[in-house]
Design a protein around this motif. Sequence first.
Motif, PDB file in Angstrom:
ATOM      1  N   LYS A   1      21.724   1.737 -28.124  1.00  0.00           N
ATOM      2  CA  LYS A   1      21.516   1.589 -26.686  1.00  0.00           C
ATOM      3  C   LYS A   1      20.269   2.326 -26.203  1.00  0.00           C
ATOM      4  O   LYS A   1      19.998   3.463 -26.585  1.00  0.00           O
ATOM      5  CB  LYS A   1      22.749   2.028 -25.908  1.00  0.00           C
ATOM      6  CG  LYS A   1      23.172   3.465 -26.017  1.00  0.00           C
ATOM      7  CD  LYS A   1      24.453   3.661 -25.216  1.00  0.00           C
ATOM      8  CE  LYS A   1      24.991   5.070 -25.332  1.00  0.00           C
ATOM      9  NZ  LYS A   1      26.261   5.251 -24.593  1.00  0.00           N
TER      10      LYS A   1
ATOM     11  N   TYR B   1      25.399  -0.193 -27.762  1.00  0.00           N
ATOM     12  CA  TYR B   1      24.233  -0.993 -28.118  1.00  0.00           C
ATOM     13  C   TYR B   1      23.578  -1.637 -26.897  1.00  0.00           C
ATOM     14  O   TYR B   1      24.143  -1.705 -25.813  1.00  0.00           O
ATOM     15  CB  TYR B   1      24.637  -2.091 -29.119  1.00  0.00           C
ATOM     16  CG  TYR B   1      25.245  -1.549 -30.379  1.00  0.00           C
ATOM     17  CD1 TYR B   1      24.448  -1.157 -31.449  1.00  0.00           C
ATOM     18  CD2 TYR B   1      26.632  -1.415 -30.509  1.00  0.00           C
ATOM     19  CE1 TYR B   1      25.008  -0.646 -32.614  1.00  0.00           C
ATOM     20  CE2 TYR B   1      27.194  -0.899 -31.664  1.00  0.00           C
ATOM     21  CZ  TYR B   1      26.384  -0.518 -32.719  1.00  0.00           C
ATOM     22  OH  TYR B   1      26.936  -0.005 -33.857  1.00  0.00           O
ATOM     23  N   THR B   2      22.366  -2.155 -27.139  1.00  0.00           N
ATOM     24  CA  THR B   2      21.662  -2.977 -26.163  1.00  0.00           C
ATOM     25  C   THR B   2      21.340  -4.314 -26.814  1.00  0.00           C
ATOM     26  O   THR B   2      20.807  -4.357 -27.932  1.00  0.00           O
ATOM     27  CB  THR B   2      20.350  -2.306 -25.695  1.00  0.00           C
ATOM     28  OG1 THR B   2      20.655  -1.058 -25.070  1.00  0.00           O
ATOM     29  CG2 THR B   2      19.613  -3.192 -24.702  1.00  0.00           C
TER      30      THR B   2
ATOM     31  N   PRO C   1      23.726  -4.141 -21.590  1.00  0.00           N
ATOM     32  CA  PRO C   1      24.645  -3.217 -22.282  1.00  0.00           C
ATOM     33  C   PRO C   1      25.602  -4.013 -23.160  1.00  0.00           C
ATOM     34  O   PRO C   1      26.167  -5.018 -22.713  1.00  0.00           O
ATOM     35  CB  PRO C   1      25.392  -2.528 -21.127  1.00  0.00           C
ATOM     36  CG  PRO C   1      24.600  -2.800 -19.902  1.00  0.00           C
ATOM     37  CD  PRO C   1      23.887  -4.087 -20.131  1.00  0.00           C
TER      38      PRO C   1
END
Length: 512
Positions: free
Chosen positions: A243, A270-271, A265
Amino acid sequence: MQQVLQCDILIVGGGINGAGIARDAAGRGLSVVLCEKDDLAAHTSSASTKLIHGGLRYLENYEFSLVRKALIEREILLRSAPHIMHPLRFVMPHDQGQRPAWMIRAGLFLYDHLAKRELLPGSRGINLRTHTAGSPLKEEFSKGFVYSDGWVNDARLVVLNAIAAAEQGARILTRTACVAVTRQADKWQAILRTRDNEEIQVEAKLLINAAGPWAASFLHNTVHGRSGKKLRLIKGSHIVVRKLFDHPYAYIFQHPDGRIVFAIPYEQDYTLIGTTDIDYHGDTDSVSIDASEIAYLCELSNHYFKQAINPSDVVWSYSGVRPLVEDVSDDDNEKASAVTRDYKLALDTDAAPVLTIFGGKITTFRKLAEETVDLIAPIFDNQHGAWTADALLPGGDIYGAQANNKAVLEFDEYVRELQLEYAWLPAALVERYARAYGTRIKLLLKDRSNMADMGEEIAPGLFAAEVEYLTHYEWATSTEDILWRRTKLGLHLAQGSASRRSLNHWLQELTK
């Protein structure tokens, strides 16, 4: 003698359009068989940007009708399945080298007012120097805009439609390809073949080609029909990195080449960054991201975020091919990003009728299904009207049997209630179950009251109870089905880990 399945409608394709049509048609009393050569949502329908949105950028191409239709559907869908969808606020940093601020404000005003909104707040300008979403961005971005759309667990949306169809009497056949069809005056004779090489014969009054990227080839090569339409295959790829920000907002970035890329998001840690839009001429059964796409997405991300990323930071990627509809006479040189995301329904009634679905997007799948069944209903003299606009998808009956705003706006409260009810389970696990299964958590946890009842922990956070539920109720048969489509637990497991091998062995034992 081999049994022949008799039905009103044979649907070829287990993506979002096929599953949505199966649900609508079965709910109107029509008998339905759906076949899918792989798993449900195995291809395009699980490779989206995970958004329920009107398509802000389509306004630039003057597709006001498509945007309005999608905006109306956005709130209908959020109410129908609040467990797998939720509102999401998007931040658009204003880049001085692109459109003037007044033009963006005008577009957002139109986006806010093309359709009625009950669930989602409108757009506004923000100061990125003081707004929480400004802190991960480079200092040069001082002003921006914020607006609303929705997030969806796309693969689960397909599965829930298939469950709803099956509950209405539809026959859902996964890992079953339609290998041959014969058209007669009043019926279709089809041969389906399973992965075990078993043949199934089907007789249907109507054939629906919902094969997505394969729709044109299935129509021409198997059905031997023509439509006057062509599919332009566009590959969209996404990357996932650790992230880049720690707040609930998503970002929308406009690249100078006209493409839109989102940073969202994803799975707590994570992204998700994507998508690319490039013409695709390869094998539709084997689609993957290439190095240039990864570099493109990293470069665009680095233009906005302080924290730079490079290809080595990508922990997962996925690609899908979107079938965009064009007339045969359309210009092949038109930019991929400018080709319409709307859909076309091509009905051929020269003999036994065949309907081919061209194009479409996840946000408008319900409307596409409704229009499809409205179109074919007279063939069966079916008088049942449209019904899905106010109906809930399985697990969505959180605060009553009717679709309502409360389930969307107060879903977090529902999660807290479940965490109290199932206090013997880890709170994070209950939340994951709630957001995947909604009220069907009660089916998953039926007759279980302690951790021992959950069975073996086959992989971190994945207990035998859930695997049994997914194989019994959701057509899951492989580790890929479970780790990447029914859940996203695969993102948290190392490639080749013992947990993956254990799950594979467990599934083999379960299906003996």
